[in-house]
Design an enzyme around this catalytic site. Structure first.
Site, PDB file in Angstrom:
ATOM      1  N   ASP A 214       0.828  -1.203   0.000  1.00  0.00           N
ATOM      2  CA  ASP A 214       0.000   0.000   0.000  1.00  0.00           C
ATOM      3  C   ASP A 214       0.866   1.259   0.000  1.00  0.00           C
ATOM      4  O   ASP A 214       1.856   1.329   0.726  1.00  0.00           O
ATOM      5  CB  ASP A 214      -0.869  -0.045   1.271  1.00  0.00           C
ATOM      6  CG  ASP A 214      -1.969   0.997   1.273  1.00  0.00           C
ATOM      7  OD1 ASP A 214      -2.853   0.922   0.403  1.00  0.00           O
ATOM      8  OD2 ASP A 214      -1.947   1.880   2.153  1.00  0.00           O
ATOM      9  N   GLU A 264      14.176 -15.585   0.725  1.00  0.00           N
ATOM     10  CA  GLU A 264      14.440 -16.672   1.681  1.00  0.00           C
ATOM     11  C   GLU A 264      13.503 -17.845   1.437  1.00  0.00           C
ATOM     12  O   GLU A 264      13.694 -18.929   1.974  1.00  0.00           O
ATOM     13  CB  GLU A 264      14.213 -16.184   3.131  1.00  0.00           C
ATOM     14  CG  GLU A 264      15.251 -15.202   3.621  1.00  0.00           C
ATOM     15  CD  GLU A 264      14.803 -14.483   4.909  1.00  0.00           C
ATOM     16  OE1 GLU A 264      13.749 -14.846   5.484  1.00  0.00           O
ATOM     17  OE2 GLU A 264      15.512 -13.549   5.312  1.00  0.00           O
TER      18      GLU A 264
HETATM   19  C1  GLC Z   1      -4.206   3.008  -0.700  1.00  0.00           C
HETATM   20  C2  GLC Z   1      -5.439   2.142  -0.609  1.00  0.00           C
HETATM   21  C3  GLC Z   1      -6.577   2.990  -0.149  1.00  0.00           C
HETATM   22  C4  GLC Z   1      -6.249   3.576   1.201  1.00  0.00           C
HETATM   23  C5  GLC Z   1      -4.921   4.328   1.174  1.00  0.00           C
HETATM   24  C6  GLC Z   1      -4.420   4.604   2.560  1.00  0.00           C
HETATM   25  O1  GLC Z   1      -4.311   3.974  -1.681  1.00  0.00           O
HETATM   26  O2  GLC Z   1      -5.668   1.515  -1.828  1.00  0.00           O
HETATM   27  O3  GLC Z   1      -7.772   2.261  -0.086  1.00  0.00           O
HETATM   28  O4  GLC Z   1      -7.260   4.464   1.591  1.00  0.00           O
HETATM   29  O5  GLC Z   1      -3.925   3.575   0.536  1.00  0.00           O
HETATM   30  O6  GLC Z   1      -3.988   3.421   3.172  1.00  0.00           O
END
Ligand code: GLC
Ligand code: CA
Length: 551
Positions: A214, A264
């Site tokens: 993310d 790993e």
């Molecule tokens: C990313 C995710 C989104 C979230 C953001 C903060 O863009 O896809 O859904 O709100 O990160 O974590």
């Protein structure tokens, strides 16, 4: 189940399984609810493994399922090494991954390293500790400006609206680039880095095959004082790598360490970066010395337009060759208006994507052409599934689902809606629980009421309604995915320029061809058609907004 066991075994042994995989994104709270409390859960996913296998995808990407107060749909993680009790237990997780693997499917889990939730043990400790303490140094705490430090350290806005700084009772401020409940971690702190290595191993040891990372481009920040004011930066013209929070070169040191952990394991664990960076910078995230693959959101941001699709495909395939990764393709995910809806609206003007104004109007204006949207979405998906590289699908697109545009204000959950005071409608309309049956409570999602209200039109779009209908979008996805397994070849593509500018025609090794008519007039169709995105009237012509596969 259409996946023969032999395929499953071969794929499992192949360290390159991810290069041309089709990955199905599950937003767990909205997929299937096994215990009837209105919230999708891990047991619900386990109960639908057969559905996923018969769809013909190679892997599942699971959005966050960790303990969370859901301030941002689970992207506010309380504990990275546990399952949200609302969704199940670690035992349920083991059962789910066992069932997926037994059906020949891989599992990719979402990792959220930029921020924890404000309920994470570390953040609680930080609040209880003194300014300047080791506990605060896992996050980004600063004194404020102005008399008594009552002004935030900078004018930086949160991605969801409002300030990116929040004051705590002793007067310091902490940085949260997303919601207030999502304090940003300090990635200059070795302890933070080590803890994420522990988390990666925790899930890899449990059999997880890969990770979706993310906001991978924001972890490293320039933390020198004073914090820059956004207003002082010419953001459109900053040299690459010099933004204070985004896409800094040092972030790749982190992913080089992660790669060592991935390697790993046998086969090595994979990763795909969610990195909203300039196209020329994407290859670094996708490097085999880093995460290995990165999303390109170019198609997702494009209108349904031949020239634009061609440009995007060409440069992404070039980038992929340079980075050593395979390309990724995606039209829909849990953050954007579903592509069937985007394509049923007039092309957007200005900075917002198709669907933005429509969502704000409650799904009334501009008028949505429901059928055109689905027709184009099916054509686009068939084109995408013929491209070299991996395709990422979002739950419900295999049903041709449209965005739910008329969710009532009291049903909204997305912080983007609340923090912008309704200026943004948010992402709830693509997160409405899936319809499995034509009727019944929550259309078969569970036995209770779904956590976001489902519209009446979900019934006729349900899995049950489409299951045995050869003309349904579900049947199209199943046929396309099964054919793709047979036709898939080396990661090469050759354009065939024979049908004019509004047609994209390409050839893959082994004689697989895809032709998409983006224009308003039918075009002649070569012989050998094996699949079309919409029925043909006349076998010798390809109608507008249609893709044909030839083999
Ligand atoms: C990313 C995710 C989104 C979230 C953001 C903060 O863009 O896809 O859904 O709100 O990160 O974590
Ligand atoms: Ca449940």
């Amino acid at each position: 189940m259409s996946t023969p066991l032999s395929t499953a075994v071969d794929v499992a042994a192949d360290p390159n399984w991810w290069r041309q995989a089709v990955v199905y994104q599950i937003y767990p709270r909205s997929f299937a609810d096994a215990n009837g409390d209105g919230i999708g859960d891990l047991a619900g996913i386990t109960s639908r493994v057969e559905y996923l296998a018969s769809l013909g995808v190679d892997a599942v990407w699971l959005s966050p399922f960790y303990p969370s107060a859901l301030a941002d749909g689970g992207y506010d993680v309380d504990d990275y090494r546990d399952v949200d009790p609302k969704l199940g237990t670690l035992d349920d997780f083991d059962e789910m991954i066992g069932a997926l693997h037994a059906a020949g499917l891989k599992l990719i889990v979402d990792i959220v390293p930029n921020h924890t939730s404000n309920r994470h043990e570390w953040f609680r400790q930080a609040l209880a500790a003194e300014p300047g303490s080791a506990e605060r140094n896992r996050y980004i705490f600063r004194d404020g400006k102005g008399p008594d430090g009552a002004e935030p350290p900078s004018d930086w806005p949160s991605m969801f609206g409002g300030s990116a700084w929040e004051r705590v009772p002793d007067g310091q401020w902490y940085l949260h680039l997303f919601a207030t409940e999502q304090p940003d971690l300090n990635w200059d702190n070795r302890e933070v880095r080590d803890d994420f290595l522990t988390t990666l191993r925790f899930w890899a040891d449990r059999g997880v095959d890969g990770f979706r990372v993310d906001v991978a481009h924001q972890l490293v920040k320039d933390l020198r004082e004073p914090f820059p004011d956004r207003a002082s930066l010419d953001l459109d013209n900053l040299p690459h790598g010099s933004h204070p929070f985004e896409d800094r070169d040092e972030v790749h040191e982190i992913y080089a360490e992660w790669r060592q952990v991935f390697n790993e394991y046998d086969p090595p664990r994979t990763a795909v970066a969610e990195a909203w960076v300039h196209a020329s910078r994407r290859a670094r995230y996708a490097s085999p010395l880093g995460l290995g693959q990165a999303f390109n959101f170019d198609l997702l941001q494009s209108d349904f337009d031949a020239a634009s699709f061609r440009r995007i495909i060409t440069h992404n395939l070039t980038d992929a060759r340079q980075s050593g990764a395979s390309s990724t393709w995606v039209f829909s995910n849990h953050d954007v208006v579903r592509h069937a809806t985007r394509y049923g609206l007039p092309a957007a003007q200005g900075k917002h994507q198709n669907g933005h104004a429509w969502l704000l109007s409650g799904g009334t204006s501009p008028e949505l052409d429901v059928d055109l949207g689905i027709r184009r979405a099916r054509a686009a998906t068939l084109l995408m599934l013929a491209l070299p590289g991996s395709g990422y699908l979002y739950q419900g697109e295999e049903l041709g689902l449209h965005e739910v545009g008329d969710l009532p204000a009291d049903a909204m959950q997305d912080p983007a809606y609340f923090r912008s005071q309704g200026v943004e409608k948010g992402r709830d309309g693509c997160r409405v629980p899936l319809p499995w049956t034509v009727d019944g409570p929550s259309f078969g999602f569970g036995t209770g009421t779904a956590h976001l209200p489902q519209p009446a039109w979900f019934g006729p779009e349900s899995v049950q309604a489409q299951d045995d209908d050869p003309s349904s979008t579900l049947s199209l996805y199943r046929r396309a995915l099964s054919l793709r397994r047979k036709l898939q070849a080396a990661e090469e593509l050759e354009w065939v320029d024979d049908l004019g500018d509004s047609v994209l025609h390409f050839r893959r090794p082994g004689g697989w061809e895809s032709i998409t008519n983006f224009g308003a007039e039918p075009v002649p169709l070569p012989a050998g058609v094996v699949l079309t995105s919409s029925p043909l009237g006349d076998e010798t012509v390809l109608p507008p907004d249609t893709t044909a596969w030839i083999s």
